[in-house]
Design a protein around this motif. Structure first.
Motif, short mmCIF file in Angstrom:
data_model
loop_
_atom_site.label_atom_id
_atom_site.label_comp_id
_atom_site.label_asym_id
_atom_site.label_seq_id
_atom_site.Cartn_x
_atom_site.Cartn_y
_atom_site.Cartn_z
N HIS A 87 8.51 18.53 0.70
CA HIS A 87 7.29 18.08 0.03
C HIS A 87 6.04 18.59 0.74
CE1 HIS A 87 9.50 14.35 -1.74
NE2 HIS A 87 9.42 15.31 -2.63
N PRO A 88 4.95 18.80 0.00
CA PRO A 88 3.67 19.08 0.66
C PRO A 88 3.14 17.80 1.32
CG PRO A 88 3.36 18.86 -1.72
CD PRO A 88 4.84 18.82 -1.47
N ASP A 89 2.17 17.91 2.17
CA ASP A 89 1.54 16.75 2.81
C ASP A 89 0.93 15.86 1.73
OD1 ASP A 89 0.05 14.93 4.23
OD2 ASP A 89 -1.11 16.39 5.35
N PRO A 90 1.32 14.58 1.67
CA PRO A 90 0.78 13.71 0.61
C PRO A 90 -0.66 13.28 0.84
CG PRO A 90 2.21 12.44 2.04
CD PRO A 90 2.30 13.87 2.51
N GLY A 91 -1.21 13.59 2.03
CA GLY A 91 -2.57 13.13 2.33
C GLY A 91 -2.57 11.65 2.68
N SER A 92 -3.72 11.02 2.53
CA SER A 92 -3.81 9.58 2.80
C SER A 92 -3.12 8.80 1.69
CB SER A 92 -5.28 9.15 2.88
OG SER A 92 -5.87 9.24 1.59
N PHE A 93 -2.86 7.53 1.94
CA PHE A 93 -2.22 6.71 0.90
C PHE A 93 -3.10 6.66 -0.35
CE2 PHE A 93 -1.49 2.55 -1.17
CZ PHE A 93 -0.19 2.78 -1.61
N GLY A 94 -4.39 6.49 -0.15
CA GLY A 94 -5.32 6.44 -1.29
C GLY A 94 -5.28 7.72 -2.11
N GLU A 95 -5.22 8.86 -1.42
CA GLU A 95 -5.16 10.16 -2.12
C GLU A 95 -3.86 10.29 -2.90
OE1 GLU A 95 -7.82 12.98 0.89
OE2 GLU A 95 -5.69 12.66 1.30
N PHE A 96 -2.78 9.81 -2.29
CA PHE A 96 -1.48 9.90 -2.97
C PHE A 96 -1.46 9.02 -4.22
CE2 PHE A 96 2.92 8.61 -3.77
CZ PHE A 96 3.52 9.84 -3.88
N PHE B 105 15.15 6.43 4.85
CA PHE B 105 15.38 6.51 3.40
C PHE B 105 15.47 5.10 2.81
CE2 PHE B 105 18.32 6.54 -0.23
CZ PHE B 105 17.68 7.45 -1.05
N MET B 106 16.24 4.24 3.47
CA MET B 106 16.30 2.83 3.08
C MET B 106 15.23 2.12 3.92
SD MET B 106 19.14 2.82 1.07
CE MET B 106 19.57 1.11 0.94
N ARG B 107 14.05 1.96 3.35
CA ARG B 107 12.91 1.56 4.16
C ARG B 107 12.78 0.04 4.29
NH1 ARG B 107 7.37 0.86 3.98
NH2 ARG B 107 7.49 0.56 1.73
N LYS B 108 12.45 -0.64 3.19
CA LYS B 108 12.29 -2.10 3.26
C LYS B 108 13.11 -2.83 2.19
CE LYS B 108 7.72 -2.68 5.37
NZ LYS B 108 6.36 -3.26 5.14
N GLY B 109 13.17 -2.25 1.00
CA GLY B 109 13.93 -2.88 -0.07
C GLY B 109 13.40 -4.23 -0.49
N ILE B 110 12.07 -4.37 -0.51
CA ILE B 110 11.47 -5.66 -0.88
C ILE B 110 10.55 -5.47 -2.08
CG2 ILE B 110 11.59 -6.54 1.49
CD1 ILE B 110 8.55 -5.95 1.72
N THR B 111 10.07 -6.59 -2.60
CA THR B 111 9.05 -6.55 -3.64
C THR B 111 7.72 -6.99 -3.02
OG1 THR B 111 9.52 -8.82 -4.30
CG2 THR B 111 10.69 -7.08 -5.49
N GLY B 112 6.64 -6.45 -3.55
CA GLY B 112 5.32 -6.87 -3.10
C GLY B 112 4.80 -6.15 -1.87
N ASP B 113 5.47 -5.09 -1.42
CA ASP B 113 5.00 -4.37 -0.23
C ASP B 113 3.66 -3.68 -0.50
OD1 ASP B 113 5.24 -3.53 2.46
OD2 ASP B 113 6.05 -1.60 1.84
N TRP B 114 3.33 -3.51 -1.78
CA TRP B 114 2.05 -2.88 -2.14
C TRP B 114 0.87 -3.65 -1.55
CZ3 TRP B 114 -1.56 -5.64 -4.95
CH2 TRP B 114 -1.11 -6.75 -5.66
N LYS B 115 1.03 -4.96 -1.37
CA LYS B 115 -0.08 -5.78 -0.83
C LYS B 115 -0.45 -5.37 0.60
CE LYS B 115 1.47 -9.71 -3.53
NZ LYS B 115 2.20 -10.98 -3.46
N ASN B 116 0.52 -4.75 1.29
CA ASN B 116 0.26 -4.29 2.66
C ASN B 116 -0.41 -2.92 2.70
OD1 ASN B 116 1.63 -6.59 3.76
ND2 ASN B 116 3.57 -5.58 3.29
N HIS B 117 -0.60 -2.30 1.54
CA HIS B 117 -1.09 -0.92 1.51
C HIS B 117 -2.34 -0.71 0.65
CE1 HIS B 117 3.07 -0.54 2.89
NE2 HIS B 117 2.72 0.62 3.42
N PHE B 118 -2.44 -1.45 -0.46
CA PHE B 118 -3.58 -1.27 -1.37
C PHE B 118 -4.80 -2.01 -0.84
CE2 PHE B 118 -0.37 0.20 -4.20
CZ PHE B 118 -0.97 0.78 -5.30
N THR B 119 -5.93 -1.32 -0.77
CA THR B 119 -7.19 -2.01 -0.49
C THR B 119 -7.61 -2.75 -1.76
OG1 THR B 119 -8.51 -0.14 -1.26
CG2 THR B 119 -7.93 -0.18 1.10
N VAL B 120 -8.56 -3.65 -1.63
CA VAL B 120 -9.06 -4.39 -2.80
C VAL B 120 -9.60 -3.42 -3.85
CG1 VAL B 120 -10.80 -6.04 -3.61
CG2 VAL B 120 -9.55 -6.49 -1.49
#
Length: 295
Positions: free
Chosen positions: A149-158, A255-270
Motif C-alpha cells: 500500500h502507499p502511505d495512508p497519510g494521517s488518519f484524518g487524510e485517510f 492483522f488481528m488488531r482489536k476486534g471490538i466495536t466503537g474503536d472509532w471513538k478513540n480516533h475521530f476528532t469531534v
C-alpha cells in the motif's frame, strides 16, 4: 493531496469504476469468467468488516466443529480469496479451480460485479456489514501494515479518502447498499458485525441454519470457543503471521488488531466525526439500511 493521489495511481487502477489493486485488474478476465458450482458458499464483505472471523465460523460449520481440521492449513488456502492475484504468492481463481467441492469463497467485491455464475447457480452467500467508522479505523491500520500500500497519510487524510471512495474496493456506501439490495434473495444472508459481537450464539445458529445444517449445542459451543478473538489472534492458521514482514508487517500493526466495536471513538476528532456524519447521511439517504454505531 494531489501528490498522494498520483502516488495512489501507481498502486491502484479501476475496474467498473472501482479502485482496485493493479495486479488484480491485470487478470480480471479470470475473475469475471469464473465458473461457480451450485454448492459454493460465498463470504462477501467490504475490507476490514470481520471477513476472517466469519470465514472461520463457516469453515468450522463445514468441518462439524473439528478444530484440528481447521488448523491443518492457513485460512487463505482453506478459503481462497477469489479476486486476489499476485505474481508469486496468491492466485484465488487457480486455488478454487483445483479445490474439491464444496468450496468456500472469500471476496470483497460489490454484489453488482460478483461473477455472474454465482448468481446463475444460486450459490449461498453470506454478507457481513460493519459500521463505517470502525471500518475506516481498521482499514487505516491495515493500510500501514500491508507493504504493497502507499502511505495512508494521517488518519484524518485517510478518512477523507475513505469517504470519497478513493481506497481499494471504492465507496463503502455503494458496497453495502449493493448487497443490502440483495437481502431478500433467499440465497443471501446479510448479517452485522455488531450483532456477532453482541449475540454470537444467536448469529452462529442463524448461519448454521442458513447453510442447511442442524445447530447442535455442542457444535455452537465449539465454534464460539474456537472463533473468539483471542483464540484467532493466537492461531497461526488465522492470524496471517505466516506471511513475511515484507508482505504484511505485523510489527507495525497486527492483522488481528482489536476486534471490538466503537474503536472509532478513540480516533475521530469531534470535527471529523461531525463531517463524517453529514457525509454519511448524504450517501445513505433513501436507504433502509440502519447500522449499529454502538451496542
Amino acid at each position: 493531496m494531489d501528490s498522494s493521489k498520483s502516488e495512489d495511481c501507481e498502486y491502484f487502477g479501476k475496474i467498473h469504476g472501482i479502485p482496485l489493486y493493479k495486479e488484480f485488474i491485470k487478470y480480471w478476465n479470470d475473475v469475471e469468467t469464473f465458473q461457480a458450482r451450485p454448492d459454493d458458499i460465498v463470504i462477501a464483505t467490504y475490507p476490514r468488516s470481520g471477513t476472517t472471523w466469519v470465514s472461520e465460523i463457516i469453515y468450522m460449520i463445514y468441518k462439524d466443529g473439528d478444530v484440528e481440521k481447521c488448523k491443518q492449513d492457513v485460512i487463505f488456502n482453506r478459503i481462497p480469496f477469489l479476486e486476489c492475484r499476485t505474481e508469486e504468492l496468491m492466485n484465488g481463481v487457480k486455488q478454487l479451480k483445483e479445490m474439491a467441492s464444496p468450496r468456500i469463497v472469500k471476496t470483497h467485491l460489490p454484489a453488482d460485479i460478483l461473477p455472474a455464475s454465482f448468481w446463475e447457480n444460486n450459490c449461498k452467500m453470506v454478507y457481513v456489514c460493519r459500521n463505517a467508522k470502525d471500518v475506516a479505523v481498521s482499514f487505516y491500520y491495515f493500510f500501514q501494515m500491508v507493504t504493497s500500500h502507499p502511505d495512508p497519510g494521517s488518519f484524518g487524510e485517510f478518512v477523507e479518502k475513505f469517504m470519497d471512495g478513493q481506497v481499494p474496493y471504492g465507496s463503502w456506501y455503494k458496497h453495502v447498499k449493493s448487497w443490502w439490495e440483495k437481502r431478500n434473495n433467499p440465497h443471501v444472508l446479510f448479517i452485522f458485525y455488531e450483532d456477532l459481537k453482541k449475540e454470537i450464539r444467536k448469529e452462529v445458529i442463524k448461519v448454521i441454519q442458513f447453510l442447511g445444517r442442524k445447530p447442535s449445542e455442542e457444535l455452537v459451543d465449539k465454534i464460539i470457543q474456537h472463533t473468539s478473538f483471542q483464540e484467532m489472534k493466537n492461531n497461526p492458521s488465522t492470524n496471517y503471521t505466516v506471511l513475511p514482514d515484507e508482505i504484511m508487517n505485523q510489527k507495525i500493526s497486527p492483522f488481528m488488531r482489536k476486534g471490538i466495536t466503537g474503536d472509532w471513538k478513540n480516533h475521530f476528532t469531534v470535527a471529523l466525526n461531525e463531517k463524517f456524519n453529514i457525509h454519511y447521511e448524504q450517501q445513505m439517504k433513501g436507504s433502509t439500511l440502519k447500522l449499529k454505531i454502538e451496542i
